[in-house]
Design a protein around this motif. Sequence first.
Motif, short mmCIF file in Angstrom:
data_model
loop_
_atom_site.label_atom_id
_atom_site.label_comp_id
_atom_site.label_asym_id
_atom_site.label_seq_id
_atom_site.Cartn_x
_atom_site.Cartn_y
_atom_site.Cartn_z
N THR A 694 -63.90 -31.15 76.42
CA THR A 694 -64.78 -31.14 77.59
C THR A 694 -65.45 -29.78 77.76
N ALA A 695 -64.66 -28.72 77.58
CA ALA A 695 -65.20 -27.36 77.73
C ALA A 695 -66.25 -27.07 76.67
N VAL A 696 -65.97 -27.49 75.43
CA VAL A 696 -66.92 -27.24 74.35
C VAL A 696 -68.19 -28.04 74.55
N GLU A 697 -68.03 -29.30 74.92
CA GLU A 697 -69.20 -30.18 75.08
C GLU A 697 -70.08 -29.73 76.24
N ALA A 698 -69.46 -29.16 77.27
CA ALA A 698 -70.22 -28.73 78.45
C ALA A 698 -71.22 -27.64 78.12
N ASN A 699 -70.97 -26.90 77.05
CA ASN A 699 -71.85 -25.80 76.68
C ASN A 699 -73.03 -26.25 75.82
N GLY A 700 -73.03 -27.53 75.40
CA GLY A 700 -74.12 -28.01 74.56
C GLY A 700 -73.82 -27.84 73.08
N ILE A 701 -74.56 -28.54 72.26
CA ILE A 701 -74.32 -28.50 70.82
C ILE A 701 -75.24 -27.49 70.16
N SER A 702 -74.69 -26.36 69.87
CA SER A 702 -75.36 -25.34 69.08
C SER A 702 -74.28 -24.44 68.51
N TYR A 703 -74.61 -23.76 67.43
CA TYR A 703 -73.62 -22.88 66.79
C TYR A 703 -73.04 -21.90 67.79
N GLU A 704 -73.90 -21.21 68.55
CA GLU A 704 -73.44 -20.16 69.45
C GLU A 704 -72.61 -20.73 70.60
N SER A 705 -73.06 -21.84 71.20
CA SER A 705 -72.37 -22.37 72.36
C SER A 705 -71.00 -22.95 71.99
N ILE A 706 -70.92 -23.62 70.85
CA ILE A 706 -69.65 -24.19 70.42
C ILE A 706 -68.64 -23.08 70.11
N LEU A 707 -69.10 -22.09 69.40
CA LEU A 707 -68.21 -20.97 69.06
C LEU A 707 -67.70 -20.29 70.32
N LYS A 708 -68.59 -20.00 71.24
CA LYS A 708 -68.21 -19.31 72.48
C LYS A 708 -67.17 -20.12 73.24
N ALA A 709 -67.42 -21.42 73.40
CA ALA A 709 -66.50 -22.25 74.17
C ALA A 709 -65.16 -22.39 73.47
N PHE A 710 -65.17 -22.52 72.15
CA PHE A 710 -63.91 -22.68 71.42
C PHE A 710 -63.07 -21.41 71.50
N LEU A 711 -63.72 -20.26 71.38
CA LEU A 711 -62.97 -19.00 71.48
C LEU A 711 -62.37 -18.83 72.88
N GLU A 712 -63.09 -19.27 73.89
CA GLU A 712 -62.56 -19.19 75.25
C GLU A 712 -61.31 -20.06 75.39
N GLN A 713 -61.31 -21.23 74.75
CA GLN A 713 -60.15 -22.11 74.83
C GLN A 713 -58.98 -21.57 74.01
N MET A 714 -59.29 -20.82 72.96
CA MET A 714 -58.21 -20.22 72.18
C MET A 714 -57.39 -19.27 73.04
N VAL A 715 -58.04 -18.58 73.93
CA VAL A 715 -57.34 -17.66 74.83
C VAL A 715 -56.31 -18.42 75.66
N LEU A 716 -56.64 -19.64 76.03
CA LEU A 716 -55.79 -20.40 76.93
C LEU A 716 -54.64 -21.10 76.23
N PHE A 717 -54.86 -21.51 74.96
CA PHE A 717 -53.89 -22.39 74.32
C PHE A 717 -53.30 -21.89 73.00
N ASN A 718 -54.01 -21.06 72.26
CA ASN A 718 -53.65 -20.83 70.86
C ASN A 718 -52.33 -20.09 70.68
N ASP A 719 -51.49 -20.61 69.77
CA ASP A 719 -50.20 -19.98 69.49
C ASP A 719 -50.21 -19.22 68.16
#
Length: 879
Positions: A694-719
């Motif tokens: 949901t967070a990734v999709e909310a930013n729209g489909i583009s290289y920059e927006s997907i990367l930004k949203a995914f990195l933000e989620q990594m902060v929250l979940f990544n082990d």
Amino acid sequence: MKKKTLVVFVLLISLIACIALTGCSLVRLNEERQANRIMATVSQELDLNAAAKAKLNELGISDYNVSLNITRRELISNVNYAVNYYSQLYSQYGLTYSYDAETVLNDTLDSMLSEKYYVVKAMEKLLNNTSSGRLDTMYMVVCKDDYIAKYGYTVAPEGVLTMSEWYNAMKTVEDTLQEQIDEYVADEEEDTRDIEISDADDAISALYQDGYFMSGIAVAHKVFENGEEKKDDDGNKVYADGLYQDSFVVLGEDESEVDYEKVYAKIEMKKEGVQEAKYVYRPISESSMTLEEVEDAKFVSAYITVKSATVSYTGRIAAEVTEETPDGYTSQEFTSDKVEYQAVSARSAYSEAEEEDVDYLEDAAVRYASKAVWTDVLATYNKAEKTFDEDAQGYDASLAAIYSEGAFKTVYETYASAAEKEAYRKLRSTLTSANIGYSETAPEQDAENYEEKLKNYNNYNGLYYYYVEQFNSEILSAVQYEIGEEVTDPTDAEIESEYRTLVKQDYAKYDELGYTDQISEFFKDSDKAITDISGVYTVPLTALLKSTYKVDATDKSYAALFEGGEVKAGFEKYFVQDEQGKVVTDKDGKYEMYYAYDNEDGTYTINAFFVAHILFKFDNVSGLADKVTAAIKDNSHEDELTKLAFFVESLKTVIQQEGYAKEGGEVLADVFEVDEDGNIKYSTVEDALDRINTAVEANGISYESILKAFLEQMVLFNDDSGAISNSGYLICSGLDTGFMQDFADTAREVYYNLFVAGVDLTDYTGLTDIKDLFGKGYTSYGMHYEYVCFAPYFNVKLEKMTVGSDEVYYLNSKTPLTIAKEGEEQTTHYDTLKEELLSTKKDNAYSNWKAEFTDEIIEKATNKNEKQYDKLLDEMTED
């Protein structure tokens, strides 16, 4: 912008160093009168243009002569600093630094005279700069009255600095002094703790003498109120039993533990016939505290554990009087009951890129901030709080971020804590020992060197000598900047020429290798490029185009390329074909796929790419990792994956706060999300994936927006702490990358699914559903949620040159070789070389400017005090 290296602030460092490291000093600092003897002077009349003269005339300055002195104190400080530096450097290698006193003294003085002369000529060049707005934002213009009061109607280096440069010099001095203060404070806190230990031991001894014996021990801590140690009505410090997580647990990326220096042993003492016990609170040693994990505690996260702490102390207990115990006592170790606490370790996976140490003065808008801006800043500056009111002003906020106003002494007059006060006293004592004329009171009217002492007292509260040296350094930094600004950027031809030279050097490592080794070398360099692109130039294209690897139509990695066990129509060219153009298989029914192929538009595609992922570890749930290890032992790959996928259903994770900061006073609720009742919030993996999508999709489909949203989620979940430190993990088709099998298989599955669907993997053009970008991979670590974050060799343009008799293919210099995170640029050879060549040109321009001033020129502007020089040399060579 990268911060430029500032001219070394030698005087302060050398003065403090030569006091602390006197063992190698050639000569000690003499009394103040001697220390202020002038050893040499550099004098020069500035050759100014009409605009500079007009501006100085507005200030009432018509004398353009500048004289800079070298005092005995400065010379000795620099000599001692040099000797100490080289002595320590040599000692690291077991060598002794030998020197000739006359040579060291002469070389040091000549070097200092050259630097003084450069400062004078730099002032001249800076004043003649009429294109930047410097003349209107100089300190002597913006703070005219203050400047005239300090220097009269003369030209001094301080005045020629812009306000931004002036504040930067002030801050450099104050930061250096603050570092010294901080060291003293740390020492004072350690001393205070030692005193507490000594006082406690004395109290225990006194109680022993009074017939008391140790009867018990507990864990305790000090009580604070409004940031201060709480005291009772009798002025005694107040202590409480137990531990509190927010005060005593040091949060760490890998492990969090109790800070033993904040823990006290509450020692219980009892006397026969006396009902009331007495208590002594004693700081403990690290070895006397034991930490253990509470195995039966309820928790579900690797990041949150329950631990216990105990403290021990050996004390006296009563004993029957015997030959072995004639004094009626013996020793016994007492150990406290366990005190439980929660420990939390924050995720250390990629968050925001670390903030660079930016040199704001590289920005001309900051360096030459207008007089109007700085008048506004000074008018609204709050000296009491030492902050800029950013909301009330219209100037660039970056000015507020980096500058603080002197004088240093004024700040520390407001010290409250005893440790800070004592630290400042020690610093004053050190400065006084340096014979710089440091004084907190105005000199008597008939004092020797009254004018000089009065200047020192009036200018920056007795620290004038330190500030003025930094002003000189800032002048040289400023002229180096302006000389650099006159340098033109490297041309494309210069950059390309340098790049082609590097390509030729790189090709040499491929020259004698066979195809297999060439491919291996290329992918090894590609993997290294996530931290260092300097190894990736040449592409062994012939080897990649002609070499193949075997794939099975049922392989997860390549399944998208097949249909009904056959290669999908339109994708035949990626496989080995017979003379009739039919895709063929080997005797085992496997297909042979090329490492690379050419495209109709003249580009090439090499199927190697980078993957970012979010790992959900099995050890997020207590005991689950052990069950996984036991269940998959000796299983086939397919059975192992089935079991791993099954255990994912049992996984839960904790969600880290988006705004979590690593510094200062965190509690559990600061680090992890909590529910409405304040309890730590847990999430199933599927819920976490839905949230990520949901967070990734909310930013729209583009290289920059997907990367930004995914990195933000990594902060929250990544082990996985190393998951996206740079470009991610390199996955190569046809080559074992060293990762667990399903991780790489899943990455290739995602890649080829997108590939077959016609998605452009350089910008995701053609992607319609965010979920198509992701895949689930299973390893013994846990579940990996993967996506292809960077495909540098997808439809890549290659260049060609001839080296000897060989045709060499290489990457275009502007080919991006790293992913672009928020606020960063993708790294290319072109940008790197441009920056390096420009830096070299700027350094050379500055060196050439200094080279204009030969020894003969400098000598003509120099007046040495031969008598004082000979006297000092005699002292240095005395036995």
